[in-house]
Design an enzyme around this catalytic site. Sequence first.
Site, short mmCIF file in Angstrom:
data_model
loop_
_atom_site.label_atom_id
_atom_site.label_comp_id
_atom_site.label_asym_id
_atom_site.label_seq_id
_atom_site.Cartn_x
_atom_site.Cartn_y
_atom_site.Cartn_z
N GLU A 88 -10.49 -4.71 10.42
CA GLU A 88 -9.88 -3.74 9.51
C GLU A 88 -10.53 -3.86 8.12
OE1 GLU A 88 -5.77 -4.49 8.34
OE2 GLU A 88 -5.41 -2.34 8.28
N CYS A 147 -3.10 1.75 6.56
CA CYS A 147 -3.34 1.07 7.83
C CYS A 147 -3.99 2.00 8.85
CB CYS A 147 -2.04 0.49 8.37
SG CYS A 147 -0.68 1.62 8.19
N GLY A 169 2.68 -5.48 7.29
CA GLY A 169 1.65 -6.17 6.51
C GLY A 169 0.50 -6.57 7.41
N SER A 170 -0.15 -7.66 7.05
CA SER A 170 -1.37 -8.04 7.77
C SER A 170 -1.02 -8.83 9.05
CB SER A 170 -2.27 -8.86 6.85
OG SER A 170 -1.56 -9.95 6.33
N ASN A 207 0.79 -1.24 0.00
CA ASN A 207 0.00 0.00 0.00
C ASN A 207 0.82 1.29 0.00
OD1 ASN A 207 0.69 -0.54 2.67
ND2 ASN A 207 -1.14 0.44 3.47
N GLU A 244 4.78 -4.31 12.11
CA GLU A 244 3.92 -3.13 11.88
C GLU A 244 2.68 -3.65 11.15
OE1 GLU A 244 4.06 0.01 12.63
OE2 GLU A 244 6.14 0.46 13.13
N LEU A 245 1.54 -3.70 11.85
CA LEU A 245 0.39 -4.43 11.28
C LEU A 245 -0.83 -3.52 11.13
CD1 LEU A 245 1.11 -7.57 13.46
CD2 LEU A 245 1.96 -7.08 11.16
P1 NAP Z 1 0.15 -8.96 3.48
O1 NAP Z 1 -0.72 -9.74 2.59
O2 NAP Z 1 0.38 -9.44 4.86
O3 NAP Z 1 1.53 -8.81 2.69
C1 NAP Z 1 2.58 -8.05 3.23
C2 NAP Z 1 3.89 -8.67 2.79
O4 NAP Z 1 4.00 -9.96 3.40
C3 NAP Z 1 4.00 -8.89 1.28
O5 NAP Z 1 5.33 -8.66 0.89
C4 NAP Z 1 3.64 -10.35 1.14
O6 NAP Z 1 4.21 -10.94 0.00
C5 NAP Z 1 4.28 -10.92 2.39
N1 NAP Z 1 3.76 -12.21 2.81
C6 NAP Z 1 2.51 -12.72 2.64
N2 NAP Z 1 2.44 -13.97 3.16
C7 NAP Z 1 3.67 -14.25 3.67
C8 NAP Z 1 4.24 -15.39 4.33
N3 NAP Z 1 3.53 -16.48 4.59
N4 NAP Z 1 5.54 -15.32 4.70
C9 NAP Z 1 6.28 -14.23 4.45
N5 NAP Z 1 5.80 -13.14 3.83
C10 NAP Z 1 4.50 -13.13 3.46
O7 NAP Z 1 -0.36 -7.45 3.61
P2 NAP Z 1 -0.78 -6.44 2.46
O8 NAP Z 1 -2.10 -6.84 1.94
O9 NAP Z 1 0.34 -6.24 1.48
O10 NAP Z 1 -0.87 -5.11 3.29
C11 NAP Z 1 -2.00 -4.76 3.98
C12 NAP Z 1 -1.82 -4.91 5.47
O11 NAP Z 1 -0.65 -4.23 5.90
C13 NAP Z 1 -2.96 -4.28 6.24
O12 NAP Z 1 -3.31 -5.09 7.32
C14 NAP Z 1 -2.35 -2.97 6.70
O13 NAP Z 1 -2.98 -2.41 7.82
C15 NAP Z 1 -0.97 -3.38 7.00
N6 NAP Z 1 -0.07 -2.23 7.03
C16 NAP Z 1 0.48 -1.84 8.22
C17 NAP Z 1 1.30 -0.73 8.26
C18 NAP Z 1 1.96 -0.27 9.53
O14 NAP Z 1 2.92 0.48 9.44
N7 NAP Z 1 1.50 -0.67 10.69
C19 NAP Z 1 1.56 -0.03 7.10
C20 NAP Z 1 0.97 -0.45 5.91
C21 NAP Z 1 0.17 -1.57 5.89
P3 NAP Z 1 3.37 -11.15 -1.36
O15 NAP Z 1 3.02 -9.79 -1.80
O16 NAP Z 1 4.35 -11.80 -2.24
O17 NAP Z 1 2.19 -11.98 -1.01
#
Ligand code: NAP
Length: 475
Positions: free
Chosen positions: A378, A284, A230-231, A154, A250-251
């Site tokens: 969320e 997020c 990420g999530s 994002n 950071e979730l």
């Molecule tokens: P995501 O699906 O968890 O993906 C984030 C990263 O993790 C991607 O690089 C993804 O790779 C990787 N990933 C997925 N499954 C994995 C696994 N089993 N092992 C290792 N890596 C894995 O999250 P998203 O949809 O990109 O982002 C949205 C989430 O991020 C939301 O919940 C949002 O609130 C959160 N977020 C938090 C912050 C903060 O600073 N707190 C900032 C921004 C976003 P692939 O793309 O290759 O699947």
Amino acid sequence: MATTVSDRKLLLDGEWVETGEWLEVASPYDGSTVARVPKAGADEARAAIDAAERAMREPLPAHKRAEILVRVAGALGRRADEAARLISAEAGKPLKAARAEVARAMSTYTMAAVEVRKLAGDMVPMDASQAGEGKLAFTQRLPIGVIGAISPFNFPLNLVAHKIAPALAAGCAIVLKPASQTPLSALLLAELETDAGLPRGWLNVIVGPASEIGDVLVEDERVKLLTFTGSPDVGWGLRERAPRKKVSLELGNATPVIVEADADVEDAATRCAANAFSFAGQSCISVQRIYVHEDVYERFRDAFVPKVEALVTGDPADEETDVGPLINRDDRDRVLAWIEEARHGGAAILTGGRLEGELLLPTVVERPALDAKLSCDEAFGPVCTLQPYATLDEAIERANATRYGLQAGIFTTSLRSAFEAGRRLEFGGVIVNEAPTFRADQMPYGGVKDSGNTREGPAWAVREMTVERLVVIQL
Ligand code: NAP
């Protein structure tokens, strides 16, 4: 239309490499191919860790690290338009928001450069106890070691910057796996760092299957810190699997904001409308749950809804667009299903709640049930809820009724209410008289509860990425 860019290569041990297999980066807006990137896997992840480990054998002095960071900030400024178009093309982010992201990434690099030059330990007052008499002691801040980083789609530029700029500031080599949907901005930063004089191995960027690369980063003992944005389910899962590694998370969040009866209602409505729908709510800390005191509820609603309806939905490459697509159809359909769930539970849809073409319109849901997904999970989409309340106690209780705790907000002219909210809202940050979506990149940023276990912002990230070494000298 998405910007067309050429095929890219991965950065591995200072070389731009291909792997023989390709991943397609598609526009979330129209599905067109934006670029192709080589697909890496476990072998490349291990080679990247090898390279990072080798690089760290010859530490880079702080002044050189600072110079590189400053040069990257400058180069990003010169290539700001290109960077914004790249973000917009790969993430479907409206250009307005993409330009703001580039400016923030420059700030992240600038702040990281400040931190390098401040990196120092402390003197320990040894003669403060009898045991320490005749001894001199101090601490040094040393790089923690090789860092593994995983970033989300994002903020494909600035959230990568929040990993790789502090890592360099701390003196750590890093292996980055950006989101598969948005690897191009990360590769641009890699190019800028290399052009700025970063020696080989200090930054390695590999793209490929998340679990395969993630497994290597989790299992390889040479990776001392895994930093993940990420999530929550993925993040906490990684941490469970790496009990002996430092894992910084950071979730997500289900961002609440409280509008008190004494607030500037018009101002609150303006800020909430802008911050619930920017990048289609895929931040997020996008405003999601708005709790308004019953005395001003109707006034707020009547000011808020027309502002939401005035937002321009459309092609993210258009300079006028406020709200573009969600990252993919599955997520769009999930958000629609959550809106339907709220509707079936008795909520009213004040605007939106439907598609226009392929795009989900900005949606305002009034009075969803307290256990509806939109009330506690969320949404990560262009939707927010409005809910009246009678007392500040009740508003705080509802705001806290979530597993998340990243940022929350309150609009009020009462100092007492602001302090009360600052004390009782169980979130990493409480923002007063501004949308809780606000973030300046030097702020400590991070969550409690399921939202994470760390703070980013270069000063805080550098602390996470360094260890304290005590040196005691017998005089
Ligand atoms: P995501 O699906 O968890 O993906 C984030 C990263 O993790 C991607 O690089 C993804 O790779 C990787 N990933 C997925 N499954 C994995 C696994 N089993 N092992 C290792 N890596 C894995 O999250 P998203 O949809 O990109 O982002 C949205 C989430 O991020 C939301 O919940 C949002 O609130 C959160 N977020 C938090 C912050 C903060 O600073 N707190 C900032 C921004 C976003 P692939 O793309 O290759 O699947």
